[in-house]
Design a protein around this motif. Structure first.
Motif, PDB file in Angstrom:
ATOM      1  N   ILE A  78      -5.974  -4.400  -9.058  1.00  0.00           N
ATOM      2  CA  ILE A  78      -5.008  -4.267  -7.970  1.00  0.00           C
ATOM      3  C   ILE A  78      -5.021  -2.819  -7.493  1.00  0.00           C
ATOM      4  CG2 ILE A  78      -2.565  -4.348  -7.382  1.00  0.00           C
ATOM      5  CD1 ILE A  78      -2.335  -6.681  -9.380  1.00  0.00           C
ATOM      6  N   THR A  79      -5.061  -2.652  -6.178  1.00  0.00           N
ATOM      7  CA  THR A  79      -5.107  -1.312  -5.611  1.00  0.00           C
ATOM      8  C   THR A  79      -3.793  -0.990  -4.892  1.00  0.00           C
ATOM      9  OG1 THR A  79      -5.978  -2.077  -3.488  1.00  0.00           O
ATOM     10  CG2 THR A  79      -7.598  -1.566  -5.217  1.00  0.00           C
ATOM     11  N   LYS A  80      -3.646   0.252  -4.546  1.00  0.00           N
ATOM     12  CA  LYS A  80      -2.474   0.680  -3.781  1.00  0.00           C
ATOM     13  C   LYS A  80      -2.423  -0.042  -2.435  1.00  0.00           C
ATOM     14  CE  LYS A  80      -0.214   4.712  -1.855  1.00  0.00           C
ATOM     15  NZ  LYS A  80      -0.304   6.132  -1.539  1.00  0.00           N
ATOM     16  N   ALA A  81      -3.591  -0.241  -1.812  1.00  0.00           N
ATOM     17  CA  ALA A  81      -3.653  -0.955  -0.523  1.00  0.00           C
ATOM     18  C   ALA A  81      -3.174  -2.394  -0.672  1.00  0.00           C
ATOM     19  CB  ALA A  81      -5.078  -0.926   0.021  1.00  0.00           C
ATOM     20  N   ASP A  82      -3.491  -3.035  -1.808  1.00  0.00           N
ATOM     21  CA  ASP A  82      -3.003  -4.399  -2.055  1.00  0.00           C
ATOM     22  C   ASP A  82      -1.479  -4.411  -2.092  1.00  0.00           C
ATOM     23  OD1 ASP A  82      -5.624  -5.397  -2.319  1.00  0.00           O
ATOM     24  OD2 ASP A  82      -5.632  -5.041  -4.486  1.00  0.00           O
ATOM     25  N   MET A  83      -0.910  -3.432  -2.773  1.00  0.00           N
ATOM     26  CA  MET A  83       0.550  -3.359  -2.888  1.00  0.00           C
ATOM     27  C   MET A  83       1.196  -3.098  -1.525  1.00  0.00           C
ATOM     28  SD  MET A  83       1.301  -3.821  -6.068  1.00  0.00           S
ATOM     29  CE  MET A  83       2.714  -2.993  -6.714  1.00  0.00           C
ATOM     30  N   GLU A  84       0.604  -2.223  -0.738  1.00  0.00           N
ATOM     31  CA  GLU A  84       1.168  -1.882   0.569  1.00  0.00           C
ATOM     32  C   GLU A  84       1.074  -3.018   1.568  1.00  0.00           C
ATOM     33  OE1 GLU A  84      -1.068   1.644   1.394  1.00  0.00           O
ATOM     34  OE2 GLU A  84       0.339   2.931   0.295  1.00  0.00           O
ATOM     35  N   LYS A 106      -4.572 -10.489  -8.076  1.00  0.00           N
ATOM     36  CA  LYS A 106      -5.016  -9.769  -6.881  1.00  0.00           C
ATOM     37  C   LYS A 106      -5.079 -10.711  -5.684  1.00  0.00           C
ATOM     38  CE  LYS A 106      -8.704  -6.890  -5.021  1.00  0.00           C
ATOM     39  NZ  LYS A 106      -8.059  -5.594  -4.867  1.00  0.00           N
TER      40      LYS A 106
END
Length: 101
Positions: free
Chosen positions: A90-96, A46
């Motif tokens: 890990i979140t969607k915001a991390d990926m974006e 993360k």
């Protein structure tokens, strides 16, 4: 309990010190590689994503965003590239937010 004590507000400032130290200690290697590369496993994945992403200034330095209207400036990425394995939390915001390979 361990995760409760290891929040971004506590971990990211330490990682910034590590990056600054690496850039000073290994300036030639950082220059030859055009930056710092990072690898993160499980909990660390993360943070590699966060260092390789573009985050609001407060989040990038491990602080909570208190007032979005103050004109928060995005910072990052702080690494050239990252590698992840078995990432947790890990979140969607991390990926974006990722901006590096």
């Amino acid at each position: 309990m361990w995760l409760a004590r290891h929040t971004p507000e506590k971990v990211l400032p330490l990682l910034h010190k590590v990056l600054e130290g690496a850039k000073e200690e290994f300036a030639d290697a950082v220059a030859n590689g055009n930056g710092v590369y990072a690898a993160g496993y499980c909990f660390g994945a993360k943070y590699v994503m966060m260092l390789g992403g573009e985050l609001p200034d407060t989040v990038a330095w491990g602080q909570k965003v208190t007032d979005e209207e103050q004109g928060v400036v995005n910072k990052g990425p702080l690494i050239k590239a990252g590698a992840l394995a078995h990432g947790t939390m890990i979140t969607k915001a991390d990926m974006e937010a990722i901006r590096v390979p």
